[in-house]
Design an enzyme around this catalytic site. Structure first.
Site, PDB file in Angstrom:
ATOM      1  N   SER A  63      26.285  38.882  79.457  1.00  0.00           N
ATOM      2  CA  SER A  63      25.440  37.922  78.737  1.00  0.00           C
ATOM      3  C   SER A  63      26.262  36.756  78.200  1.00  0.00           C
ATOM      4  O   SER A  63      27.468  36.873  77.973  1.00  0.00           O
ATOM      5  CB  SER A  63      24.748  38.597  77.551  1.00  0.00           C
ATOM      6  OG  SER A  63      24.062  39.752  77.968  1.00  0.00           O
TER       7      SER A  63
HETATM    8  N1  SAH Z   1      25.862  44.376  77.726  1.00  0.00           N
HETATM    9  C1  SAH Z   1      26.409  43.957  78.986  1.00  0.00           C
HETATM   10  C2  SAH Z   1      25.467  43.104  79.795  1.00  0.00           C
HETATM   11  C3  SAH Z   1      24.590  43.969  80.510  1.00  0.00           C
HETATM   12  S1  SAH Z   1      23.573  43.373  81.809  1.00  0.00           S
HETATM   13  C4  SAH Z   1      27.719  43.244  78.812  1.00  0.00           C
HETATM   14  O1  SAH Z   1      28.147  43.010  77.678  1.00  0.00           O
HETATM   15  O2  SAH Z   1      28.347  42.941  79.825  1.00  0.00           O
HETATM   16  C5  SAH Z   1      22.411  44.684  81.717  1.00  0.00           C
HETATM   17  C6  SAH Z   1      22.926  46.025  82.152  1.00  0.00           C
HETATM   18  O3  SAH Z   1      21.884  46.981  81.951  1.00  0.00           O
HETATM   19  C7  SAH Z   1      23.272  46.101  83.633  1.00  0.00           C
HETATM   20  O4  SAH Z   1      24.583  46.538  83.798  1.00  0.00           O
HETATM   21  C8  SAH Z   1      22.268  47.126  84.177  1.00  0.00           C
HETATM   22  O5  SAH Z   1      22.794  47.917  85.225  1.00  0.00           O
HETATM   23  C9  SAH Z   1      21.959  47.948  82.953  1.00  0.00           C
HETATM   24  N2  SAH Z   1      20.701  48.685  82.983  1.00  0.00           N
HETATM   25  C10 SAH Z   1      19.489  48.287  83.433  1.00  0.00           C
HETATM   26  N3  SAH Z   1      18.577  49.260  83.261  1.00  0.00           N
HETATM   27  C11 SAH Z   1      19.214  50.290  82.669  1.00  0.00           C
HETATM   28  C12 SAH Z   1      18.814  51.594  82.221  1.00  0.00           C
HETATM   29  N4  SAH Z   1      17.552  52.039  82.339  1.00  0.00           N
HETATM   30  N5  SAH Z   1      19.739  52.392  81.674  1.00  0.00           N
HETATM   31  C13 SAH Z   1      21.031  51.986  81.544  1.00  0.00           C
HETATM   32  N6  SAH Z   1      21.466  50.782  81.935  1.00  0.00           N
HETATM   33  C14 SAH Z   1      20.577  49.937  82.493  1.00  0.00           C
END
Ligand code: SAH
Length: 215
Positions: A63
């Site tokens: 993000s």
């Molecule tokens: N917080 C992260 C950004 C994450 S992007 C950072 O600091 O880099 C969103 C993430 O959520 C992705 O890696 C995706 O694979 C994950 N995601 C999506 N659905 C999910 C779920 N049901 N359970 C766990 N992770 C999930």
């Protein structure tokens, strides 16, 4: 001595302040995390641009700094809090939270992202984070309740199992909306009531899982 990265982090903080962000505890936490180590090598020199989200593989993104700052601030992290993050991704948000909270539990559905994040956090000596590969739409009940829950992927609606894992007085920050466009909500649990606030528009990758979007 400020190295080049340190200088970039200082400048990042100045930019956030100039645009009106004033949560000093969050700014301090951002200053301590080497974000350039959480992005693909080719993007390192751009890692401290406040409004840039960067691809990290598996169709996922780290993000924007501005969004991380806003979500962390809205979650009002205290030094004694146990925090749950859904969507570990690069591990950056988890590292920021770990600098402010007692312990961070973070959940990721892609094993490869979880592995890379784990390696980074370990090499940075971050000992108060635990990563698990699973569907985060059901939370991580065994470790709850949590003082704060941060969901970093966009949900079609607020998963009720997550609400149930909030402590009394606990805060949840979650983008809710359609697959590509959401609004950022903050929910505070107060006794049996949930108070909701809308922080405005947001763009997150979809939350995919049993109580999220289908694959
Ligand atoms: N917080 C992260 C950004 C994450 S992007 C950072 O600091 O880099 C969103 C993430 O959520 C992705 O890696 C995706 O694979 C994950 N995601 C999506 N659905 C999910 C779920 N049901 N359970 C766990 N992770 C999930």
């Amino acid at each position: 001595m400020a190295d080049g990265w340190e200088y970039r982090r200082q400048r990042m903080v100045v930019q956030l302040r100039e645009s009106g962000f004033s949560d000093e505890a969050v700014l301090e936490a951002l200053l301590r995390v080497p974000r350039h180590l959480f992005v693909p090598e080719g993007y390192r020199t751009r890692a401290y641009e406040t409004d840039l989200s960067i691809n990290i593989g598996q169709g996922q993104t780290i993000s924007q700094i501005r969004v991380v700052a806003m979500m962390t601030s809205a979650a009002q992290i205290g030094a004694e809090d146990r925090v749950l993050e859904i969507g570990t991704g690069s591990g950056y948000q988890a590292a920021v939270l770990a600098g402010m909270a007692r312990f961070v539990f973070t959940v990721e559905r892609h094993p490869s992202l979880a592995r890379t994040a784990q390696a980074r956090l370990s090499s940075l000596g971050c000992q108060n984070v635990s990563i698990k590969v699973m569907d985060g739409t059901m939370g991580w009940p065994a470790q709850g309740p949590y003082g704060a829950i941060i969901v970093t992927a966009g949900a079609p609606e607020i998963p009720s199992m997550l609400l149930e894992q909030l402590d009394d007085g606990g805060r949840m920050v979650i983008p809710v909306g359609d697959r590509s466009k959401q609004s950022l909500r903050v929910i505070r649990k107060s006794g049996k009531r949930y108070l909701e606030e809308n922080l405005g528009p947001a763009h997150f990758v979809p939350l995919v899982g049993r109580f999220g979007w289908k694959e």
